[in-house]
Design a protein around this motif. Structure first.
Motif, PDB file in Angstrom:
ATOM      1  N   SER A   1      23.382 -36.005-115.541  1.00  0.00           N
ATOM      2  CA  SER A   1      22.150 -36.668-115.090  1.00  0.00           C
ATOM      3  C   SER A   1      21.806 -36.273-113.653  1.00  0.00           C
ATOM      4  CB  SER A   1      22.310 -38.182-115.185  1.00  0.00           C
ATOM      5  OG  SER A   1      23.284 -38.634-114.270  1.00  0.00           O
ATOM      6  N   PHE A   2      20.574 -36.539-113.290  1.00  0.00           N
ATOM      7  CA  PHE A   2      20.145 -36.397-111.897  1.00  0.00           C
ATOM      8  C   PHE A   2      19.090 -37.455-111.613  1.00  0.00           C
ATOM      9  CE2 PHE A   2      17.448 -33.664-114.451  1.00  0.00           C
ATOM     10  CZ  PHE A   2      16.174 -33.838-113.933  1.00  0.00           C
ATOM     11  N   ARG A   3      18.975 -37.800-110.331  1.00  0.00           N
ATOM     12  CA  ARG A   3      18.079 -38.876-109.903  1.00  0.00           C
ATOM     13  C   ARG A   3      16.930 -38.336-109.069  1.00  0.00           C
ATOM     14  NH1 ARG A   3      19.756 -44.268-109.640  1.00  0.00           N
ATOM     15  NH2 ARG A   3      21.815 -44.680-110.489  1.00  0.00           N
ATOM     16  N   PHE A   4      15.796 -39.040-109.190  1.00  0.00           N
ATOM     17  CA  PHE A   4      14.699 -38.862-108.263  1.00  0.00           C
ATOM     18  C   PHE A   4      14.204 -40.256-107.898  1.00  0.00           C
ATOM     19  CE2 PHE A   4      10.100 -38.539-107.376  1.00  0.00           C
ATOM     20  CZ  PHE A   4      10.161 -37.715-106.260  1.00  0.00           C
ATOM     21  N   LYS A   5      14.609 -40.709-106.698  1.00  0.00           N
ATOM     22  CA  LYS A   5      14.338 -42.086-106.266  1.00  0.00           C
ATOM     23  C   LYS A   5      14.937 -43.059-107.281  1.00  0.00           C
ATOM     24  CE  LYS A   5      10.343 -40.856-103.454  1.00  0.00           C
ATOM     25  NZ  LYS A   5       8.912 -41.064-103.160  1.00  0.00           N
ATOM     26  N   SER A   6      14.128 -43.924-107.916  1.00  0.00           N
ATOM     27  CA  SER A   6      14.655 -44.909-108.867  1.00  0.00           C
ATOM     28  C   SER A   6      14.778 -44.352-110.280  1.00  0.00           C
ATOM     29  CB  SER A   6      13.751 -46.152-108.909  1.00  0.00           C
ATOM     30  OG  SER A   6      13.712 -46.782-107.656  1.00  0.00           O
ATOM     31  N   PHE A   7      14.285 -43.138-110.496  1.00  0.00           N
ATOM     32  CA  PHE A   7      14.229 -42.577-111.844  1.00  0.00           C
ATOM     33  C   PHE A   7      15.466 -41.735-112.146  1.00  0.00           C
ATOM     34  CE2 PHE A   7       9.901 -43.223-110.307  1.00  0.00           C
ATOM     35  CZ  PHE A   7       9.376 -44.017-111.315  1.00  0.00           C
ATOM     36  N   VAL A   8      15.951 -41.842-113.382  1.00  0.00           N
ATOM     37  CA  VAL A   8      17.141 -41.101-113.811  1.00  0.00           C
ATOM     38  C   VAL A   8      16.789 -40.230-115.008  1.00  0.00           C
ATOM     39  CG1 VAL A   8      19.518 -41.275-114.626  1.00  0.00           C
ATOM     40  CG2 VAL A   8      18.648 -42.963-113.002  1.00  0.00           C
ATOM     41  N   PHE A   9      17.223 -38.983-114.956  1.00  0.00           N
ATOM     42  CA  PHE A   9      16.962 -38.023-116.031  1.00  0.00           C
ATOM     43  C   PHE A   9      18.298 -37.480-116.536  1.00  0.00           C
ATOM     44  CE2 PHE A   9      13.478 -38.161-113.087  1.00  0.00           C
ATOM     45  CZ  PHE A   9      12.327 -38.111-113.874  1.00  0.00           C
ATOM     46  N   HIS A  10      18.368 -37.163-117.814  1.00  0.00           N
ATOM     47  CA  HIS A  10      19.588 -36.631-118.422  1.00  0.00           C
ATOM     48  C   HIS A  10      19.307 -35.288-119.093  1.00  0.00           C
ATOM     49  CE1 HIS A  10      20.842 -40.816-117.951  1.00  0.00           C
ATOM     50  NE2 HIS A  10      22.081 -40.399-118.090  1.00  0.00           N
ATOM     51  N   LYS A  11      20.121 -34.289-118.783  1.00  0.00           N
ATOM     52  CA  LYS A  11      20.023 -32.989-119.445  1.00  0.00           C
ATOM     53  C   LYS A  11      20.622 -33.080-120.851  1.00  0.00           C
ATOM     54  CE  LYS A  11      20.663 -30.641-114.987  1.00  0.00           C
ATOM     55  NZ  LYS A  11      21.557 -29.754-114.197  1.00  0.00           N
ATOM     56  N   LYS A  12      20.084 -32.355-121.782  1.00  0.00           N
ATOM     57  CA  LYS A  12      20.604 -32.193-123.151  1.00  0.00           C
ATOM     58  C   LYS A  12      20.389 -33.411-124.044  1.00  0.00           C
ATOM     59  CE  LYS A  12      24.452 -29.244-121.567  1.00  0.00           C
ATOM     60  NZ  LYS A  12      25.930 -29.078-121.651  1.00  0.00           N
ATOM     61  N   MET A  13      19.984 -34.563-123.495  1.00  0.00           N
ATOM     62  CA  MET A  13      19.905 -35.769-124.306  1.00  0.00           C
ATOM     63  C   MET A  13      18.813 -35.681-125.372  1.00  0.00           C
ATOM     64  SD  MET A  13      19.556 -39.780-123.135  1.00  0.00           S
ATOM     65  CE  MET A  13      21.244 -39.929-122.533  1.00  0.00           C
ATOM     66  N   ILE A  14      17.635 -35.230-124.997  1.00  0.00           N
ATOM     67  CA  ILE A  14      16.528 -35.178-125.951  1.00  0.00           C
ATOM     68  C   ILE A  14      16.825 -34.183-127.070  1.00  0.00           C
ATOM     69  CG2 ILE A  14      14.088 -34.546-126.237  1.00  0.00           C
ATOM     70  CD1 ILE A  14      13.609 -35.727-123.436  1.00  0.00           C
ATOM     71  N   SER A  15      17.387 -33.030-126.729  1.00  0.00           N
ATOM     72  CA  SER A  15      17.726 -32.045-127.772  1.00  0.00           C
ATOM     73  C   SER A  15      18.772 -32.608-128.726  1.00  0.00           C
ATOM     74  CB  SER A  15      18.216 -30.740-127.142  1.00  0.00           C
ATOM     75  OG  SER A  15      19.395 -30.956-126.379  1.00  0.00           O
ATOM     76  N   TYR A  16      19.726 -33.383-128.186  1.00  0.00           N
ATOM     77  CA  TYR A  16      20.744 -34.015-129.038  1.00  0.00           C
ATOM     78  C   TYR A  16      20.093 -34.998-130.008  1.00  0.00           C
ATOM     79  CZ  TYR A  16      25.029 -36.466-130.388  1.00  0.00           C
ATOM     80  OH  TYR A  16      26.063 -37.035-131.115  1.00  0.00           O
TER      81      TYR A  16
END
Length: 373
Positions: free
Chosen positions: A59-74
């Motif tokens: 995962s990585f953050r931008f301010k309060s937002f969190v994003f996850h790599k590979k999750m949507i493809s999974y």
């Protein structure tokens, strides 16, 4: 047997009890997806140790937002019967995954705190509408359920599953030490003053916890002719200030700073040797930890400024509740509790009862399985 995917931003180490219970479940097959490094936070992550039922999504953050790599493809490539999400409107990839799953016609449940406060404001309305998107909400406490029902949320979509720690390990620790072992430990920490009633606070030493109140408490009790010892277990930004306040009030012989401990047996020995766990601010999972080891808990009664685990405290039976931000009430709660003539073994069993019946991972798993039916 249904295949169920549990989606978290990251799995904290203190979820190990319920994670392992779900992994070993015979009724449903549970899988897990999230960041193995707990989103880069300082919180220690649960280690799945190569378990094939866990998929890592950095995962990585931008301010309060969190994003996850590979999750949507999974999510697009794999199919499950049910989905349990630990979801916030600000965890963007989990939110996108949720909408994809709903388009696929999947049942999705949110494992969350819900409404901890009984308030009427924009934030409350925003979160209520967010929770309504899900097929069901798994909550940590009854208070949140009552708050949501009071705001018109459908009761049938709410299920309280409570919270727990490493119950199996902790139950095995019970009774490993005897009264003489506890006395020896107290003597090691407090020296010749070891025979006084011992209060303990265990957790992060932060300003939010209002821990200076406990130092003032010992000072006030002294002036009333009531001598107690106080043990702080933990570390944090307030440690130096607390030590300085202790020194200035000349209480160093009664108040000790043990430092942090991450060894479960050591934590057991410190909690179980204490006569009461006390927290002037929110208590959270510390209440579960203390009660699991047979130590009663004193904390405040204002649910709007508490974590759901404070519901484990049954006033007068396994601890005391005092008025929030009221020193007189706190002093009275301590004196009232210790004025009881209850046998320590009776108190210990009263503490065990709520944990063994409610706040444990086996009960959590059973409630989740029944709700998903």
């Amino acid at each position: 047997m249904k295949k169920i995917l549990v989606m978290y931003p990251g799995f904290p180490h203190y979820r190990n009890g319920v994670i392992e219970e779900l992994l070993e479940d015979k009724e449903n097959e549970y899988f897990f997806i999230g960041d193995k490094n707990m989103m880069g936070t300082s919180i220690k992550a649960y280690e799945f140790k190569g378990n094939k039922k866990f998929f890592n999504t950095p995962s990585f953050r931008f301010k309060s937002f969190v994003f996850h790599k590979k999750m949507i493809s999974y999510i697009l490539k794999n199919d499950f019967d049910r989905y349990i999400l630990h979801s916030s409107p600000f965890w963007i990839t989990i939110l996108i995954s949720f909408f994809i799953l709903k388009l696929k016609g999947k049942k999705c449940y949110n494992w969350t705190h819900g409404l901890l406060k009984n308030e009427d404001n924009f934030k409350t309305k925003f979160y209520l509408n967010f929770y309504k998107l899900f097929d069901g909400i798994l909550l940590y406490g009854d208070g949140a359920k009552k708050n949501m029902i009071a705001k018109g949320f459908p009761e049938k979509k709410l299920k309280v599953i409570y919270n727990s720690l490493d119950y199996k390990t902790q139950v095995l620790n019970r009774n490993k030490l005897k009264t003489e072992d506890f006395l020896e430990l107290k003597k090691k920490i407090f020296g010749k003053n070891y025979n006084r009633a011992q209060l303990i606070f265990i957790g992060r030493l932060t300003k939010q916890k209002k821990l200076s109140v406990l130092i003032d408490l010992i000072d006030i009790l002294n002036k009333k002719g009531e001598k107690f010892n106080l043990l702080f277990v933990g570390d944090g930004t307030e440690k130096n200030n607390l030590e300085e306040l202790t020194f200035n009030k000349k209480l160093s012989h009664q108040i000790k700073f043990y430092g942090p401990s991450y060894d479960e047996f050591e934590i057991y020995s410190l909690i179980a040797s204490s006569d009461c766990c006390i927290s002037p601010g929110e208590i959270g999972l510390t209440a579960i930890h203390a009660l699991t080891y047979g130590t009663p808990v004193i904390s405040h009664s204002n649910a709007n400024f508490q974590m759901p685990e404070f519901e484990s405290i049954i006033d007068g039976e396994n601890g005391k509740l005092f008025k929030h931000n009221d020193m007189d009430s706190l002093v009275n709660a301590v004196l009232t509790w210790f004025a009881q003539n209850k046998n320590r073994e009776v108190i210990r069993n009263n503490c065990y009862k709520i944990i063994d019946n409610v706040f444990n991972p086996v009960n959590q798993k059973n409630i989740i399985n029944n709700f998903l039916k």
